[in-house]
Design a protein around this motif. Structure first.
Motif, PDB file in Angstrom:
ATOM      1  N   ASN A  73      30.444  41.274  39.434  1.00 27.91           N
ATOM      2  CA  ASN A  73      30.565  41.036  40.876  1.00 27.91           C
ATOM      3  C   ASN A  73      29.336  41.636  41.578  1.00 27.91           C
ATOM      4  O   ASN A  73      29.124  42.854  41.526  1.00 27.91           O
ATOM      5  N   PHE A  75      28.811  42.562  44.342  1.00 28.39           N
ATOM      6  CA  PHE A  75      29.123  43.694  45.246  1.00 28.39           C
ATOM      7  C   PHE A  75      28.835  45.005  44.538  1.00 28.39           C
ATOM      8  O   PHE A  75      28.191  45.907  45.078  1.00 28.39           O
ATOM      9  N   PHE A  76      29.284  45.132  43.292  1.00 30.72           N
ATOM     10  CA  PHE A  76      29.105  46.391  42.555  1.00 30.72           C
ATOM     11  C   PHE A  76      27.672  46.555  42.074  1.00 30.72           C
ATOM     12  O   PHE A  76      27.160  47.676  41.970  1.00 30.72           O
ATOM     13  N   ASP A 147      34.105  53.528  47.460  1.00 33.57           N
ATOM     14  CA  ASP A 147      34.778  52.276  47.818  1.00 33.57           C
ATOM     15  C   ASP A 147      36.303  52.348  47.701  1.00 33.57           C
ATOM     16  O   ASP A 147      37.010  51.736  48.499  1.00 33.57           O
ATOM     17  N   ARG A 148      36.832  53.043  46.737  1.00 35.73           N
ATOM     18  CA  ARG A 148      38.290  53.053  46.523  1.00 35.73           C
ATOM     19  C   ARG A 148      38.758  54.484  46.273  1.00 35.73           C
ATOM     20  O   ARG A 148      38.269  55.137  45.347  1.00 35.73           O
ATOM     21  N   SER A 192      41.172  49.228  48.514  1.00 33.22           N
ATOM     22  CA  SER A 192      40.532  48.305  49.473  1.00 33.22           C
ATOM     23  C   SER A 192      41.460  47.141  49.817  1.00 33.22           C
ATOM     24  O   SER A 192      41.588  46.760  50.987  1.00 33.22           O
ATOM     25  N   ARG A 196      43.088  46.417  53.575  1.00 30.02           N
ATOM     26  CA  ARG A 196      42.854  45.137  54.273  1.00 30.02           C
ATOM     27  C   ARG A 196      44.187  44.453  54.590  1.00 30.02           C
ATOM     28  O   ARG A 196      44.368  43.859  55.646  1.00 30.02           O
ATOM     29  N   PHE A 218      40.288  40.044  42.952  1.00 30.26           N
ATOM     30  CA  PHE A 218      38.970  39.902  43.585  1.00 30.26           C
ATOM     31  C   PHE A 218      38.086  39.006  42.715  1.00 30.26           C
ATOM     32  O   PHE A 218      37.092  39.452  42.141  1.00 30.26           O
ATOM     33  N   GLY A 241      40.006  38.092  50.449  1.00 33.64           N
ATOM     34  CA  GLY A 241      39.809  39.533  50.270  1.00 33.64           C
ATOM     35  C   GLY A 241      38.388  39.903  49.904  1.00 33.64           C
ATOM     36  O   GLY A 241      37.974  41.033  50.100  1.00 33.64           O
ATOM     37  N   ASN A 242      37.651  38.966  49.322  1.00 31.67           N
ATOM     38  CA  ASN A 242      36.208  39.177  49.103  1.00 31.67           C
ATOM     39  C   ASN A 242      35.502  37.841  48.997  1.00 31.67           C
ATOM     40  O   ASN A 242      36.143  36.770  48.994  1.00 31.67           O
ATOM     41  N   TYR A 269      34.630  38.542  52.427  1.00 27.72           N
ATOM     42  CA  TYR A 269      34.489  39.990  52.711  1.00 27.72           C
ATOM     43  C   TYR A 269      33.510  40.557  51.685  1.00 27.72           C
ATOM     44  O   TYR A 269      33.654  40.238  50.493  1.00 27.72           O
ATOM     45  N   ASP A 270      32.532  41.270  52.091  1.00 20.65           N
ATOM     46  CA  ASP A 270      31.479  41.947  51.305  1.00 20.65           C
ATOM     47  C   ASP A 270      30.079  41.553  51.762  1.00 20.65           C
ATOM     48  O   ASP A 270      29.203  42.393  51.836  1.00 20.65           O
ATOM     49  N   GLN A 287      29.450  44.710  53.942  1.00 19.56           N
ATOM     50  CA  GLN A 287      29.646  46.103  53.529  1.00 19.56           C
ATOM     51  C   GLN A 287      28.280  46.657  53.105  1.00 19.56           C
ATOM     52  O   GLN A 287      27.619  46.051  52.273  1.00 19.56           O
TER      53      GLN A 287
HETATM   54  O1  RIB Z   1      34.423  42.439  45.730  1.00 19.29           O
HETATM   55  C1  RIB Z   1      35.153  43.522  45.221  1.00 19.29           C
HETATM   56  C2  RIB Z   1      35.990  44.137  46.277  1.00 19.29           C
HETATM   57  O2  RIB Z   1      36.646  45.254  45.722  1.00 19.29           O
HETATM   58  C3  RIB Z   1      35.132  44.621  47.422  1.00 19.29           C
HETATM   59  O3  RIB Z   1      35.585  44.101  48.652  1.00 19.29           O
HETATM   60  C4  RIB Z   1      35.196  46.104  47.339  1.00 19.29           C
HETATM   61  O4  RIB Z   1      35.618  46.704  48.548  1.00 19.29           O
HETATM   62  C5  RIB Z   1      36.047  46.429  46.164  1.00 19.29           C
HETATM   63  O5  RIB Z   1      37.043  47.354  46.449  1.00 19.29           O
END
Ligand code: RIB
Length: 329
Positions: A73, A75-76, A147-148, A192, A196, A218, A241-242, A269-270, A287
């Protein structure tokens, strides 16, 4: 006397490192037979868990561990980039592992990183993480959550304000005439996704609007499956959610001839890098991932160097990014 490592104990007892860790931390059930083998090995080798903690405290290896839920992902990936740049500039090497949202794999990676005598740990949990194991580790090792958060494990953290992110998104959709909603959210045990969910439900109640909420995962597939199987009439907007969920939903709806945003608005989201290039470009919540990784690494080095002894929590700001996948109703 040569330092006895957790690996030596495992080898002597003929078990895995994670079994030794489970016996030493009583973090999960182990058969009496294996427990006896580990205890005998500990005795014979004269190993003590504090030896691990001491080597972590003084035997600097200049390595930092990072466990995250899904390296596929983007995001990470952005978070790792931010952490790695900062750590490298300060003489540290980052060793990371992807738990793939799997608790067993997460525990295995954790124990392997411990056996490498890392100087500190960055951690984004699967949502099923083992709080007992984490609490036992934090007494010998500096840990920072990203993040979590994890219930009952009090360590320093860097998160982004999920409540503010969802609130800005829903306010924007209501201001542009949307009146009924579906939310396809991520993994239900994650901090997360729960935040949300809570923000979404709170806003729906505030406005008195018709809505549905579904926990999924996700992932692209979660969005695609939902879009493929949706039969009833579409709502004004579907929140995801993402961004990966949104991408899967957009593709499934396009295959069914649904027009976005004319027939339904879709949000993510992200704000991962692909979101602005998707067709249609995705309205989402940005984010600050690079900053999250960098800030967490900064806090961790301060803890390791004794420049900070208290628990520090940083909450970064999200930002609404409006693009083509939504329009005024
Ligand atoms: O894309 C992964 C999601 O999980 C993100 O929104 C991030 O917040 C993570 O917790």
């Amino acid at each position: 006397m040569a330092k006895v490592s957790i690996k030596d104990v495992a080898r002597k007892a003929g078990v895995s490192i994670s079994t030794v860790s489970r016996v030493l931390t009583s973090s999960a059930p182990v058969s009496e037979e294996l427990k006896k083998k580990v205890e005998e090995a500990v005795q014979e080798l004269g190993y003590s868990p504090s030896m691990l903690a001491r080597s972590l405290r003084h035997g600097r290896t200049k390595t930092i561990g990072f466990i995250l839920p899904d390296i596929s992902n983007p995001f990470f990936v952005q978070i790792v980039r931010g952490a790695e740049d900062y750590l490298w500039e300060h003489g540290y090497t980052l060793i990371f592992g992807s738990s793939d949202q799997n608790r067993k794999k997460e525990d295995t990676i954790l124990n392997t990183l411990l056996s490498k005598h890392i100087d500190g740990l960055l951690f984004t949990g699967t949502g099923e993480s083992n709080p007992k194991l984490l609490r036992s580790i934090q007494h010998g090792l500096n840990v920072v959550f990203l993040d979590r958060l994890i219930k009952d494990v009090n360590v320093s953290y860097v998160v982004v304000d999920n409540f503010k992110g969802i609130t800005m998104l829903v306010d924007y959709l209501v201001d542009t005439g949307h009146r009924n909603f579906i939310f396809i959210n991520g993994d239900k045990n994650t901090f997360s996704a729960k935040q949300r969910h809570d923000a979404f439900i709170s806003k729906m109640r505030e406005y008195g609007l018709q809505h549905e909420h579904h926990y999924a995962s996700f992932s692209y597939d979660a969005g695609y499956e939902f879009g493929k199987n949706i039969t009833k009439s579409l709502p004004d907007a579907i929140l995801c959610g993402n961004d990966l969920i949104a991408f899967g939903l957009l593709d499934a709806l396009e295959e069914k001839g649904v027009r976005i945003p004319d027939d339904v608005s879709v949000t993510g989201y992200d704000d991962i890098p692909f979101s602005k290039y998707y067709k249609p470009a995705l309205t989402t919540v940005h984010q600050p991932t690079y900053e999250m990784g960098k800030t967490a690494a900064e806090i961790l080095l301060k803890l390791i160097n004794g420049e900070m002894t208290t628990i520090e929590g940083i909450v970064l700001e999200p930002e609404l990014v409006v693009r083509e996948s939504t329009r005024r109703k």
